[in-house]
Scaffold this active site. Structure first.
Site, short mmCIF file in Angstrom:
data_model
loop_
_atom_site.label_atom_id
_atom_site.label_comp_id
_atom_site.label_asym_id
_atom_site.label_seq_id
_atom_site.Cartn_x
_atom_site.Cartn_y
_atom_site.Cartn_z
N ARG A 169 0.84 -1.20 0.00
CA ARG A 169 0.00 0.00 0.00
C ARG A 169 0.87 1.24 0.00
NH1 ARG A 169 -1.68 3.81 3.58
NH2 ARG A 169 -0.61 2.82 5.31
N VAL A 170 0.43 2.22 -0.78
CA VAL A 170 0.97 3.57 -0.70
C VAL A 170 -0.21 4.49 -0.44
CG1 VAL A 170 3.04 3.20 -2.11
CG2 VAL A 170 0.89 3.86 -3.22
N SER A 171 0.07 5.67 0.12
CA SER A 171 -1.01 6.56 0.54
C SER A 171 -1.52 7.47 -0.55
CB SER A 171 -0.54 7.41 1.73
OG SER A 171 -0.17 6.57 2.79
N THR A 172 -0.66 7.85 -1.51
CA THR A 172 -1.08 8.81 -2.52
C THR A 172 -0.80 8.29 -3.92
OG1 THR A 172 1.05 9.94 -2.61
CG2 THR A 172 -0.52 10.72 -0.96
N GLN B 100 2.84 8.28 -5.18
CA GLN B 100 3.78 7.27 -4.69
C GLN B 100 3.69 6.02 -5.57
OE1 GLN B 100 2.19 7.21 -0.67
NE2 GLN B 100 4.10 8.09 0.10
#
Length: 178
Positions: A7-10, A13
């Site tokens: 997972r990445v937040s944005t 990324q």
């Protein structure tokens, strides 16, 4: 089976480094997403947990990609444990719930992560307080025009209709009407 989760937040990324690590670790099935938020707002995390079966091991690259607090971490680990699924973290060596020492390491790292989050929140609050004292912090700009709310109410429009027309919450209309 090794079930991976990345997972990445944005959107800016990139998942590629995490995906490469998970595949190098031998993950047979990998779930990934670009999203920030609580567990309920991460559909691929929920799908990965649902997919995992007894005897599988759930693999992530880092704890912060998996959980947002030590409570969240322990709840997620408990959910996996209840299903008979182990947990392993690649970058935090030693975090492996299939071993006793791995369980201990997980608890310690979770506590450290929560401590860091609390420190970050304290520093942010201190920065905001200082900016307010210096007159540099104004908060976000108002999104509701009180005069428009009062005008529509004055024309006989019901609060629910005003809220819908302006795209705001009904409670905001009532607060401004008082």
């Amino acid at each position: 089976m090794l079930v991976g989760y990345a997972r990445v937040s944005t959107a800016e990324q990139h998942l590629d480094p995490q995906l490469a690590q998970l595949h190098a670790a031998g993950a047979d099935k990998v779930f990934s997403e670009k999203v920030s938020g609580t567990t309920a707002k991460r559909p691929q995390l929920l799908a990965a947990i649902e997919f995992a079966r007894e005897g599988d091991v759930f693999v992530v690259t880092r704890l912060d990609r998996f959980a947002r607090s030590s409570v969240d971490l322990h709840n997620l680990i408990q959910t996996l444990s209840n299903k008979g699924v182990g947990f392993r973290c690649i970058e935090q060596a030693g975090v492996d719930t299939t071993t006793s020492s791995g369980k201990l390491m997980l608890g310690m790292l979770g506590a450290v992560a929560e401590f860091e989050t609390a420190l970050r929140a304290e520093r942010q609050a201190e920065g905001i307080a200082k900016a307010k004292a210096d007159g540099r912090y104004q908060g976000r700009k108002a999104t509701i025009d009180p005069a428009e709310v009062r005008r529509l109410l004055g024309e006989g429009m019901k609060p629910s209709a005003v809220a819908k027309a302006l795209g705001i919450g009904r409670a905001s209309v009532y607060r401004l009407a008082a």
